[in-house]
Design a protein around this motif. Sequence first.
Motif, PDB file in Angstrom:
ATOM      1  N   MET A  55       2.658   9.019  11.018  1.00  0.00           N
ATOM      2  CA  MET A  55       4.255   8.449  11.539  1.00  0.00           C
ATOM      3  C   MET A  55       5.299  10.198  11.016  1.00  0.00           C
ATOM      4  SD  MET A  55       3.553   4.514  10.118  1.00  0.00           S
ATOM      5  CE  MET A  55       5.369   4.035  10.350  1.00  0.00           C
ATOM      6  N   HIS A  56       6.090  10.064  11.053  1.00  0.00           N
ATOM      7  CA  HIS A  56       7.335  11.015  10.368  1.00  0.00           C
ATOM      8  C   HIS A  56       8.474  10.815   9.951  1.00  0.00           C
ATOM      9  CE1 HIS A  56       3.730  13.887  11.496  1.00  0.00           C
ATOM     10  NE2 HIS A  56       3.601  13.763  12.787  1.00  0.00           N
ATOM     11  N   GLY A  57       8.881  11.450   9.012  1.00  0.00           N
ATOM     12  CA  GLY A  57      10.506  10.668   8.505  1.00  0.00           C
ATOM     13  C   GLY A  57      10.664  10.489   7.021  1.00  0.00           C
ATOM     14  N   SER A  58      11.367   9.651   7.047  1.00  0.00           N
ATOM     15  CA  SER A  58      11.675   9.238   5.589  1.00  0.00           C
ATOM     16  C   SER A  58      10.742   7.669   5.871  1.00  0.00           C
ATOM     17  CB  SER A  58      12.611   8.908   5.824  1.00  0.00           C
ATOM     18  OG  SER A  58      14.138  10.323   5.350  1.00  0.00           O
ATOM     19  N   LEU A  59       9.889   7.828   4.360  1.00  0.00           N
ATOM     20  CA  LEU A  59       8.651   6.586   4.724  1.00  0.00           C
ATOM     21  C   LEU A  59       9.248   5.784   2.961  1.00  0.00           C
ATOM     22  CD1 LEU A  59       6.206   8.363   7.188  1.00  0.00           C
ATOM     23  CD2 LEU A  59       7.761   6.285   7.897  1.00  0.00           C
ATOM     24  N   GLU A  60       9.320   4.841   2.933  1.00  0.00           N
ATOM     25  CA  GLU A  60       9.035   4.325   1.829  1.00  0.00           C
ATOM     26  C   GLU A  60       7.985   3.810   1.740  1.00  0.00           C
ATOM     27  OE1 GLU A  60      11.114   4.199  -1.130  1.00  0.00           O
ATOM     28  OE2 GLU A  60      12.416   5.330   0.217  1.00  0.00           O
ATOM     29  N   ILE A  61       7.268   3.588   0.457  1.00  0.00           N
ATOM     30  CA  ILE A  61       5.485   3.317  -0.511  1.00  0.00           C
ATOM     31  C   ILE A  61       6.201   1.432  -0.575  1.00  0.00           C
ATOM     32  CG2 ILE A  61       3.559   2.650  -1.393  1.00  0.00           C
ATOM     33  CD1 ILE A  61       4.069   6.553  -1.460  1.00  0.00           C
ATOM     34  N   LEU A  62       5.853   0.821   0.302  1.00  0.00           N
ATOM     35  CA  LEU A  62       6.603  -0.636  -0.620  1.00  0.00           C
ATOM     36  C   LEU A  62       5.417  -0.910  -1.642  1.00  0.00           C
ATOM     37  CD1 LEU A  62       7.777  -2.734   2.831  1.00  0.00           C
ATOM     38  CD2 LEU A  62       9.224  -1.187   0.809  1.00  0.00           C
ATOM     39  N   THR A  63       3.767  -0.602  -1.060  1.00  0.00           N
ATOM     40  CA  THR A  63       3.124  -0.990  -2.418  1.00  0.00           C
ATOM     41  C   THR A  63       1.323  -0.650  -1.861  1.00  0.00           C
ATOM     42  OG1 THR A  63       1.664  -2.666  -2.914  1.00  0.00           O
ATOM     43  CG2 THR A  63       2.735  -3.151  -0.543  1.00  0.00           C
ATOM     44  N   LEU A  64       0.754   0.174  -2.786  1.00  0.00           N
ATOM     45  CA  LEU A  64      -0.587   0.705  -2.692  1.00  0.00           C
ATOM     46  C   LEU A  64      -1.307   0.492  -3.038  1.00  0.00           C
ATOM     47  CD1 LEU A  64      -1.712   3.639  -1.416  1.00  0.00           C
ATOM     48  CD2 LEU A  64      -1.219   5.045  -3.463  1.00  0.00           C
ATOM     49  N   ALA A  65      -2.522   0.066  -3.079  1.00  0.00           N
ATOM     50  CA  ALA A  65      -3.981  -0.420  -4.010  1.00  0.00           C
ATOM     51  C   ALA A  65      -4.744  -0.042  -3.103  1.00  0.00           C
ATOM     52  CB  ALA A  65      -3.385  -1.240  -3.543  1.00  0.00           C
ATOM     53  N   GLY A  66      -6.366  -0.048  -4.150  1.00  0.00           N
ATOM     54  CA  GLY A  66      -7.273   0.466  -3.471  1.00  0.00           C
ATOM     55  C   GLY A  66      -8.709   0.846  -4.525  1.00  0.00           C
ATOM     56  N   SER A  67      -9.839   1.224  -3.713  1.00  0.00           N
ATOM     57  CA  SER A  67     -10.412   1.740  -4.988  1.00  0.00           C
ATOM     58  C   SER A  67     -11.395   3.275  -4.415  1.00  0.00           C
ATOM     59  CB  SER A  67     -11.840   0.729  -4.509  1.00  0.00           C
ATOM     60  OG  SER A  67     -11.910   0.720  -3.757  1.00  0.00           O
ATOM     61  N   LEU A  68     -11.813   4.336  -6.231  1.00  0.00           N
ATOM     62  CA  LEU A  68     -11.003   4.945  -5.939  1.00  0.00           C
ATOM     63  C   LEU A  68     -12.758   5.517  -6.612  1.00  0.00           C
ATOM     64  CD1 LEU A  68      -9.002   6.740  -7.516  1.00  0.00           C
ATOM     65  CD2 LEU A  68      -8.903   6.448  -5.209  1.00  0.00           C
ATOM     66  N   ALA A  69     -13.845   5.871  -5.277  1.00  0.00           N
ATOM     67  CA  ALA A  69     -15.008   6.411  -5.076  1.00  0.00           C
ATOM     68  C   ALA A  69     -15.776   8.082  -5.256  1.00  0.00           C
ATOM     69  CB  ALA A  69     -16.196   5.699  -4.554  1.00  0.00           C
ATOM     70  N   PRO A  70     -16.435   9.015  -6.300  1.00  0.00           N
ATOM     71  CA  PRO A  70     -16.634   9.932  -6.063  1.00  0.00           C
ATOM     72  C   PRO A  70     -17.192  10.165  -4.676  1.00  0.00           C
ATOM     73  CG  PRO A  70     -18.169   8.987  -7.786  1.00  0.00           C
ATOM     74  CD  PRO A  70     -17.771   7.915  -7.155  1.00  0.00           C
ATOM     75  N   ASP A  71     -17.557   9.499  -3.790  1.00  0.00           N
ATOM     76  CA  ASP A  71     -17.222   9.770  -2.085  1.00  0.00           C
ATOM     77  C   ASP A  71     -16.440   9.296  -2.113  1.00  0.00           C
ATOM     78  OD1 ASP A  71     -18.796   7.199  -3.300  1.00  0.00           O
ATOM     79  OD2 ASP A  71     -20.617   7.631  -1.589  1.00  0.00           O
ATOM     80  N   GLY A  72     -15.435   9.200  -2.156  1.00  0.00           N
ATOM     81  CA  GLY A  72     -13.914   8.300  -0.924  1.00  0.00           C
ATOM     82  C   GLY A  72     -13.500   7.167  -1.725  1.00  0.00           C
ATOM     83  N   ALA A  73     -12.085   7.179  -1.014  1.00  0.00           N
ATOM     84  CA  ALA A  73     -11.702   6.105  -1.436  1.00  0.00           C
ATOM     85  C   ALA A  73     -11.044   4.823  -0.262  1.00  0.00           C
ATOM     86  CB  ALA A  73     -10.242   6.769  -1.466  1.00  0.00           C
ATOM     87  N   HIS A  74     -10.673   4.336  -0.815  1.00  0.00           N
ATOM     88  CA  HIS A  74     -10.692   3.318   0.572  1.00  0.00           C
ATOM     89  C   HIS A  74      -9.360   2.451  -0.301  1.00  0.00           C
ATOM     90  CE1 HIS A  74     -11.445  -1.259   1.848  1.00  0.00           C
ATOM     91  NE2 HIS A  74     -10.450  -0.910   2.868  1.00  0.00           N
TER      92      HIS A  74
END
Length: 137
Positions: A55-74
Amino acid sequence: MQTLPLRLRPGQDLRASLESVLADHRMSAAFVLQGIGSLSAAQVRFASVSGTTAMHGSLEILTLAGSLAPDGAHLHIALSDAQGRVFGGHAGYGCIVRTTAEILIALLPDVQFSRLPDAESGYRELAIRAVRPPGGA
């Protein structure tokens, strides 16, 4: 739990920047509690789709959530475009900050996250292990 407010700047890759937080703070587990801001480009993997959608253009982040591990994010993200249409899914590499991204992270010093193959789901899923905090007895 230790909270970490974070601001990402224009041009930074959202996912890569969040994955570097663990190493920068010598932690092995964290959750992204919430995030808002804007992107100029995004790579989002929709449910039951193997690849990401650009996706390209002006995009607003409405929400962001997840988990962070040394071997990757979700990471899950909800975005709106300039027409107000809303899209959501897994945030991939290539989500580029347009003006800002303001994110609250919870660092978990007593926990170690990793991602292990899960026969039931077919994906690498979160594995959680309690650890002794640095300097703890």
